[in-house]
Scaffold this motif. Sequence first.
Motif, mmCIF file in Angstrom:
data_model
loop_
_atom_site.group_PDB
_atom_site.id
_atom_site.type_symbol
_atom_site.label_atom_id
_atom_site.label_comp_id
_atom_site.label_asym_id
_atom_site.label_seq_id
_atom_site.Cartn_x
_atom_site.Cartn_y
_atom_site.Cartn_z
ATOM 1 N N THR A 167 -2.752 -10.888 6.145
ATOM 2 C CA THR A 167 -2.654 -9.841 7.175
ATOM 3 C C THR A 167 -1.110 -10.334 7.698
ATOM 4 N N LYS A 168 -0.604 -9.358 8.697
ATOM 5 C CA LYS A 168 0.807 -9.418 9.225
ATOM 6 C C LYS A 168 0.801 -10.596 10.220
ATOM 7 N N ASN A 169 -0.472 -11.118 10.684
ATOM 8 C CA ASN A 169 -0.622 -12.265 11.463
ATOM 9 C C ASN A 169 -0.437 -13.622 10.667
ATOM 10 N N GLU B 193 4.776 -10.563 -3.664
ATOM 11 C CA GLU B 193 4.328 -9.222 -3.375
ATOM 12 C C GLU B 193 3.225 -8.973 -2.321
ATOM 13 N N THR C 26 5.143 -9.543 1.249
ATOM 14 C CA THR C 26 6.020 -8.121 1.358
ATOM 15 C C THR C 26 5.128 -7.115 1.814
ATOM 16 N N SER C 27 3.648 -6.836 0.913
ATOM 17 C CA SER C 27 3.098 -5.470 1.208
ATOM 18 C C SER C 27 2.257 -5.823 2.452
ATOM 19 N N ARG C 28 2.204 -6.938 3.136
ATOM 20 C CA ARG C 28 1.524 -7.173 4.297
ATOM 21 C C ARG C 28 2.271 -7.262 5.581
ATOM 22 N N GLY C 29 3.634 -7.014 5.174
ATOM 23 C CA GLY C 29 4.515 -7.357 6.405
ATOM 24 C C GLY C 29 4.838 -8.694 6.950
ATOM 25 N N VAL C 30 4.423 -9.590 5.844
ATOM 26 C CA VAL C 30 4.839 -11.088 6.445
ATOM 27 C C VAL C 30 6.412 -11.317 6.140
ATOM 28 N N LYS C 31 6.981 -12.057 7.011
ATOM 29 C CA LYS C 31 8.409 -12.485 6.915
ATOM 30 C C LYS C 31 8.374 -13.414 5.850
#
Length: 302
Positions: free
Chosen positions: A224-226, A249, A252-257
């Motif tokens: 997740t983004k967490n 990918e 990137t798709s989960r909004g992770v830096k």
Amino acid sequence: MTKLTLKLIAWKVRKDWKNNDKKRDKGKEIPQSIQIFDNISYGKYGKYNKLDIYNKKENLNKKMPCIVVFHGGGFFYGTKDVYKFYSADLALRDFTVLTFNYRLAPSHQYPSQLEDINQVMKWLCQNAENYNIDLDNLFFAGDSAGGSLVYTYTTMLSNSEFARKFDFDLPSQIKPKALAINCGFCNFYLPGPDSPENLMLTGYLGKNGKEKYKDQLQVQNYVTKNFPPVYVTSASHDFILYQFQPLTEVFTSRGVKIISKIYGSKDDESAIHVFNIDSSLPLAKECNDDECNFFKSFISYK
């Protein structure tokens, strides 16, 4: 395939890989500026539950950010000692570095390795003050199988839904600020049916393990983004380079830096699997500098 056959294969591979590691490290010495606290027990499994701590002598009385190194070796090979020069090299960049043994397949199958990692983290929470380790500035780094373990354990820490699939008591103090996955073997369902990687996984998971643990093993479904910021690497001649793009990918798709990089040109024969642990290579110096600078960008001081 019987457990005896797997053990014989593991014995042969361990012997060959150990010889290769000896050749790689021949003539290397730990810098005199490095202090090592070695063979510290963190659990009940004897030699498999030992850890080492590396630090620059000049930093011993300072609270320091810490990199926890998860060694690779296909889940059935490797020790903290194989990573001693790599660990010392990272410590020279002004980090405390902790590296550890864990139980190995096929004698100890999944999820024994993750259980040991969780025990390391509990030990760290209880003993950080004794070694001036700053738990507020904690980082993880793992390569190959160690990259897989970093990936899985960090997903447990960052997603309670995934954590509930394991019978673990996760320490609440362990919150890595960022991590590095180098040449990581992170998707167990990509190799073909006859690939060497699948033989390795049979030893790690058991004969029907890929089906039995399918939900736990598809870690990508729970990122997740967490998830903390992550530096993902591979090399131009890495035999599992096919793992690199799918992993990047996911993040990137989960909004992770994420920062991702394939090191080495097609003509650079040093750009092989887990090149980063060979501190004598210019390419390893470049990678380790990049990752430590990435980590330092997230250090916060109170």
